[in-house]
Design a protein around this motif. Structure first.
Motif, PDB file in Angstrom:
ATOM      1  N   LYS A  78      -2.404   9.251  -9.120  1.00 31.54           N
ATOM      2  CA  LYS A  78      -2.473   8.145  -8.215  1.00 31.54           C
ATOM      3  C   LYS A  78      -1.896   6.928  -8.510  1.00 31.54           C
ATOM      4  O   LYS A  78      -2.518   6.376  -9.393  1.00 31.54           O
ATOM      5  N   ILE A  79      -0.752   6.172  -8.041  1.00 33.43           N
ATOM      6  CA  ILE A  79      -0.504   4.913  -8.239  1.00 33.43           C
ATOM      7  C   ILE A  79      -0.779   4.242  -6.860  1.00 33.43           C
ATOM      8  O   ILE A  79      -0.322   4.319  -5.899  1.00 33.43           O
ATOM      9  N   GLY A  80      -1.289   2.872  -7.460  1.00 33.91           N
ATOM     10  CA  GLY A  80      -1.485   1.911  -6.288  1.00 33.91           C
ATOM     11  C   GLY A  80      -1.158   0.541  -6.629  1.00 33.91           C
ATOM     12  O   GLY A  80      -1.118   0.177  -7.857  1.00 33.91           O
ATOM     13  N   VAL A  81      -0.751  -0.229  -5.855  1.00 33.91           N
ATOM     14  CA  VAL A  81      -0.332  -1.514  -5.895  1.00 33.91           C
ATOM     15  C   VAL A  81      -1.360  -2.380  -5.260  1.00 33.91           C
ATOM     16  O   VAL A  81      -1.413  -2.387  -3.863  1.00 33.91           O
ATOM     17  N   ALA A  82      -2.001  -3.141  -5.816  1.00 32.48           N
ATOM     18  CA  ALA A  82      -3.104  -4.270  -5.305  1.00 32.48           C
ATOM     19  C   ALA A  82      -2.460  -5.562  -5.545  1.00 32.48           C
ATOM     20  O   ALA A  82      -1.505  -5.884  -5.910  1.00 32.48           O
ATOM     21  N   GLY A  83      -3.354  -6.865  -4.954  1.00 33.74           N
ATOM     22  CA  GLY A  83      -2.829  -8.027  -5.059  1.00 33.74           C
ATOM     23  C   GLY A  83      -1.862  -8.756  -4.384  1.00 33.74           C
ATOM     24  O   GLY A  83      -1.727  -8.062  -3.168  1.00 33.74           O
ATOM     25  N   CYS A  84      -1.490  -9.643  -4.625  1.00 36.63           N
ATOM     26  CA  CYS A  84      -0.390 -10.661  -3.724  1.00 36.63           C
ATOM     27  C   CYS A  84       0.805  -9.953  -3.328  1.00 36.63           C
ATOM     28  O   CYS A  84       1.380 -10.424  -2.344  1.00 36.63           O
ATOM     29  N   VAL A  85       1.433  -9.194  -4.146  1.00 31.57           N
ATOM     30  CA  VAL A  85       2.701  -8.421  -4.055  1.00 31.57           C
ATOM     31  C   VAL A  85       2.441  -7.521  -2.761  1.00 31.57           C
ATOM     32  O   VAL A  85       3.071  -7.397  -1.811  1.00 31.57           O
ATOM     33  N   ALA A  86       1.280  -6.720  -2.998  1.00 32.47           N
ATOM     34  CA  ALA A  86       0.711  -5.852  -2.251  1.00 32.47           C
ATOM     35  C   ALA A  86       0.819  -6.466  -0.681  1.00 32.47           C
ATOM     36  O   ALA A  86       1.190  -5.967   0.275  1.00 32.47           O
ATOM     37  N   GLN A  87      -0.034  -7.702  -0.480  1.00 36.50           N
ATOM     38  CA  GLN A  87      -0.082  -8.429   0.747  1.00 36.50           C
ATOM     39  C   GLN A  87       1.305  -8.547   1.286  1.00 36.50           C
ATOM     40  O   GLN A  87       1.364  -8.671   2.307  1.00 36.50           O
ATOM     41  N   ALA A  88       2.107  -9.446   0.138  1.00 33.90           N
ATOM     42  CA  ALA A  88       3.442 -10.063   0.746  1.00 33.90           C
ATOM     43  C   ALA A  88       4.353  -9.044   1.211  1.00 33.90           C
ATOM     44  O   ALA A  88       5.188  -9.259   2.286  1.00 33.90           O
ATOM     45  N   GLU A  89       4.440  -7.697   0.453  1.00 34.16           N
ATOM     46  CA  GLU A  89       5.538  -6.741   0.808  1.00 34.16           C
ATOM     47  C   GLU A  89       5.230  -5.486   1.298  1.00 34.16           C
ATOM     48  O   GLU A  89       6.025  -4.996   1.706  1.00 34.16           O
ATOM     49  N   GLY A  90       3.967  -5.103   1.198  1.00 31.50           N
ATOM     50  CA  GLY A  90       3.325  -4.102   2.066  1.00 31.50           C
ATOM     51  C   GLY A  90       4.246  -2.805   1.946  1.00 31.50           C
ATOM     52  O   GLY A  90       4.386  -2.545   0.965  1.00 31.50           O
ATOM     53  N   GLU A  91       4.678  -2.389   3.164  1.00 25.56           N
ATOM     54  CA  GLU A  91       5.433  -1.067   3.021  1.00 25.56           C
ATOM     55  C   GLU A  91       6.663  -0.973   2.274  1.00 25.56           C
ATOM     56  O   GLU A  91       7.261   0.010   1.689  1.00 25.56           O
ATOM     57  N   GLU A  92       7.138  -2.278   2.155  1.00 22.18           N
ATOM     58  CA  GLU A  92       8.255  -2.535   1.299  1.00 22.18           C
ATOM     59  C   GLU A  92       8.319  -1.931   0.016  1.00 22.18           C
ATOM     60  O   GLU A  92       9.222  -1.385  -0.660  1.00 22.18           O
ATOM     61  N   ILE A  93       7.219  -2.066  -0.598  1.00 23.87           N
ATOM     62  CA  ILE A  93       6.839  -1.490  -2.019  1.00 23.87           C
ATOM     63  C   ILE A  93       7.074  -0.104  -1.869  1.00 23.87           C
ATOM     64  O   ILE A  93       7.731   0.658  -2.874  1.00 23.87           O
ATOM     65  N   MET A  94       6.577   0.685  -0.854  1.00 23.90           N
ATOM     66  CA  MET A  94       6.695   2.156  -0.874  1.00 23.90           C
ATOM     67  C   MET A  94       8.060   2.607  -0.638  1.00 23.90           C
ATOM     68  O   MET A  94       8.655   3.393  -1.151  1.00 23.90           O
ATOM     69  N   ARG A  95       8.806   1.682   0.263  1.00 27.80           N
ATOM     70  CA  ARG A  95      10.025   2.016   0.296  1.00 27.80           C
ATOM     71  C   ARG A  95      10.924   1.957  -0.957  1.00 27.80           C
ATOM     72  O   ARG A  95      11.731   2.771  -1.316  1.00 27.80           O
ATOM     73  N   ARG A  96      10.548   0.786  -1.528  1.00 21.61           N
ATOM     74  CA  ARG A  96      11.505   0.784  -2.878  1.00 21.61           C
ATOM     75  C   ARG A  96      10.793   1.434  -4.126  1.00 21.61           C
ATOM     76  O   ARG A  96      11.802   1.880  -5.035  1.00 21.61           O
ATOM     77  N   GLN A  97       9.729   1.954  -4.103  1.00 18.99           N
ATOM     78  CA  GLN A  97       9.051   2.776  -4.953  1.00 18.99           C
ATOM     79  C   GLN A  97       8.265   4.037  -4.499  1.00 18.99           C
ATOM     80  O   GLN A  97       7.195   3.744  -4.155  1.00 18.99           O
ATOM     81  N   PRO A  98       8.932   4.998  -4.285  1.00 18.82           N
ATOM     82  CA  PRO A  98       8.312   6.141  -3.545  1.00 18.82           C
ATOM     83  C   PRO A  98       7.365   7.008  -4.480  1.00 18.82           C
ATOM     84  O   PRO A  98       6.441   7.339  -3.687  1.00 18.82           O
ATOM     85  N   LEU A  99       7.195   6.258  -5.534  1.00 16.04           N
ATOM     86  CA  LEU A  99       6.190   6.912  -6.404  1.00 16.04           C
ATOM     87  C   LEU A  99       4.751   6.268  -6.247  1.00 16.04           C
ATOM     88  O   LEU A  99       3.503   6.722  -6.570  1.00 16.04           O
ATOM     89  N   VAL A 100       4.582   5.057  -5.489  1.00 14.18           N
ATOM     90  CA  VAL A 100       3.444   4.484  -5.015  1.00 14.18           C
ATOM     91  C   VAL A 100       2.547   5.176  -3.850  1.00 14.18           C
ATOM     92  O   VAL A 100       3.483   5.453  -2.956  1.00 14.18           O
TER      93      VAL A 100
END
Ligand code: 5AD
Ligand code: SF4
Length: 442
Positions: A78-100
């Motif tokens: 399982k891969i997780g993104v925490a911290g301020c990029v997580a806060q600022a970009e939210g779902e965008e991270i999962m869109r850009r990187q489906p492995l999250v």
């Protein structure tokens, strides 16, 4: 008890992220996770990210790209993104990187164990709320293992200052101070586990105003005075401060509290009043210099440190020279300088930008001045007696390294010293990134 799984956390950015990563590791301990230093054998990887400048934010995506083979090899990872990029970009991270599998903002860390089990069941999970409950209460831990001699302790989070370049008020939210009683309790617990130096953390730490055990409002100075009374605690530091919140009682604490170390990180960002105004800093270069005079009157040997931004929108050569003049006037022991980085959603992002080559050229000139100053301050330590808190063995056999009260890294040879010892040292040489010393009789 759940089966033991391995958690790998990679931390980017500021010291608060370091603290948060420790809290997340502890929270996940309750779900059967132990920490590992190698991503290859992890069941879960968490990237605790920083959004302060574009480069810092982009690192997340390149790191996620590098993790792809691990995920392909082990689909259970399982891969997780925490911290301020997580806060600022939210779902965008999962869109850009489906492995999250999961995205968690800094105010929701106490919900991580629940999020992890939902991710284990195959869901994509996102939580970037600013919940009303105190995450630190929820993250409060059972008695824990022995610690190293230094520790961070978050006392305040968030920022209400809204400097025109900065994402912090958006990613970390409004200023919130933790109750003093909880902080004192955590500090005593750290000391009982071997910690001798505590650095109080906050994005605007000197604006701290938490509820005291008596119900009254405690300032940072009051909190420091209470911490000063904890037996076994030898050193107190705090970071990061805003010039406008350097109150008289906090300045006085630097003169009066023996455990409060003579080092102060006090960012000014620019030496030009025109730019400071556009940055929404609500202080001038002159008021900053006068403030430092008052701090140095209270604690003459204090070592000053600062942050600078070059190439803020509309910064002219004349504005930049005013920054150089200010640096000349202060004589910093340390200073950190950055090219202005456009952060979407902040007011300065919309303004006329300074060309990249000019930013680079100014950064080079400023850094040359800063490193000259740092070297001078380090060289001036030669011959002086300092107290060093020894943290770990050095690179050479028999060597120990630690920090002086001024936060200089100091190493001594041939010393039979336990970690956590504080001993007097005479500085004998100044190297580029450290000082060499000799142990003195206690
Ligand atoms: N661009 C460049 N530097 C920045 N900082 C904060 N925001 C930006 C930005 N948009 C710097 C400031 C701050 C430090 C933590 O990072 O100097 O004090
Ligand atoms: Fe960002 Fe610090 Fe300004 Fe707050 S005071 S907006 S954290 S630079």
């Amino acid at each position: 008890m759940a089966q033991q799984k391995k958690l790998y956390i990679k931390t980017y950015g500021c010291q608060m992220n370091v603290y948060d990563s420790e809290r997340m590791a502890e929270a996940m301990g309750g779900s059967g996770y132990v920490q590992t230093d190698t991503p290859e054998d992890a069941d879960m990887i968490l990237l605790n990210t920083c959004h302060i400048r574009e480069k810092a934010a982009e690192k997340v995506y390149s790191e996620l790209g590098r993790l792809r083979p691990l995920k392909e090899e082990n689909p259970e990872l399982k891969i997780g993104v925490a911290g301020c990029v997580a806060q600022a970009e939210g779902e965008e991270i999962m869109r850009r990187q489906p492995l999250v599998d999961l995205v968690v903002g800094p105010q929701s860390y106490h919900r991580l164990p629940g999020m992890e089990s939902r991710a284990r069941n195959g869901s994509k999970v996102l939580d970037t709320d600013f919940p009303a409950d105190d995450k630190f209460d929820a993250l409060k831990q059972r008695p824990r293992a022995q610690r190293g001699p230094t520790a961070f302790l978050t006392v305040q989070e968030g920022c209400d200052k809204f400097c025109a370049f900065c994402v912090v008020p958006y990613t970390r939210g409004a200023e919130v101070s933790r109750p003093a009683g909880r902080i004192l309790e955590e500090a005593r617990d750290l000391v009982s586990r071997g910690v001798r130096e505590i650095t109080l953390l906050g994005q605007n730490v000197n604006a701290y105003h938490g509820e005291g055990p008596d119900g009254s409002d405690w300032s940072l100075a009051r909190l420091i005075r209470a911490l000063d009374g904890i037996d076994g605690l030898a050193r107190i530091r705090f970071t990061t401060s805003h010039p406008n919140d350097m109150t008289d009682d906090l300045i006085a604490a630097h003169a009066e509290c023996e455990k409060l170390m003579p080092y102060l990180h006090l960012p000014v960002q620019s030496g030009s009043d025109r730019i400071l105004k556009r940055m929404n800093r609500s202080h001038t270069a002159e008021s900053y210099l006068r403030l430092i005079d008052r701090i140095r009157a209270a604690r003459p040997d204090i070592l000053m440190s600062g942050d600078f931004i070059v190439g803020f929108p509309e910064e002219t050569e004349e504005d930049f020279r005013a920054t150089l003049d200010l640096v000349e006037a202060v004589e910093y022991g340390y200073a950190f300088s950055f090219k202005y980085s456009t952060r979407p959603g902040t007011p300065a992002a919309e303004r006329p930008q300074v060309p990249e080559d000019i930013k680079s050229e100014r950064l080079q000139r400023l850094q040359a001045l800063i490193s000259r100053q740092q070297n001078e301050v380090q060289r001036a330590m030669v011959g002086k007696r300092v107290n060093v808190l020894f943290e770990k063995p050095g690179r050479e056999a028999g060597q120990m390294v630690g920090k002086s009260e001024y936060l200089h890294a100091v190493h001594v040879g041939g010393a039979q010293l336990e970690r956590g010892t504080i001993a007097p040292v005479r500085i004998v040489d100044a190297l580029p990134n450290s000082l060499a010393g000799e142990l003195l009789p206690a």
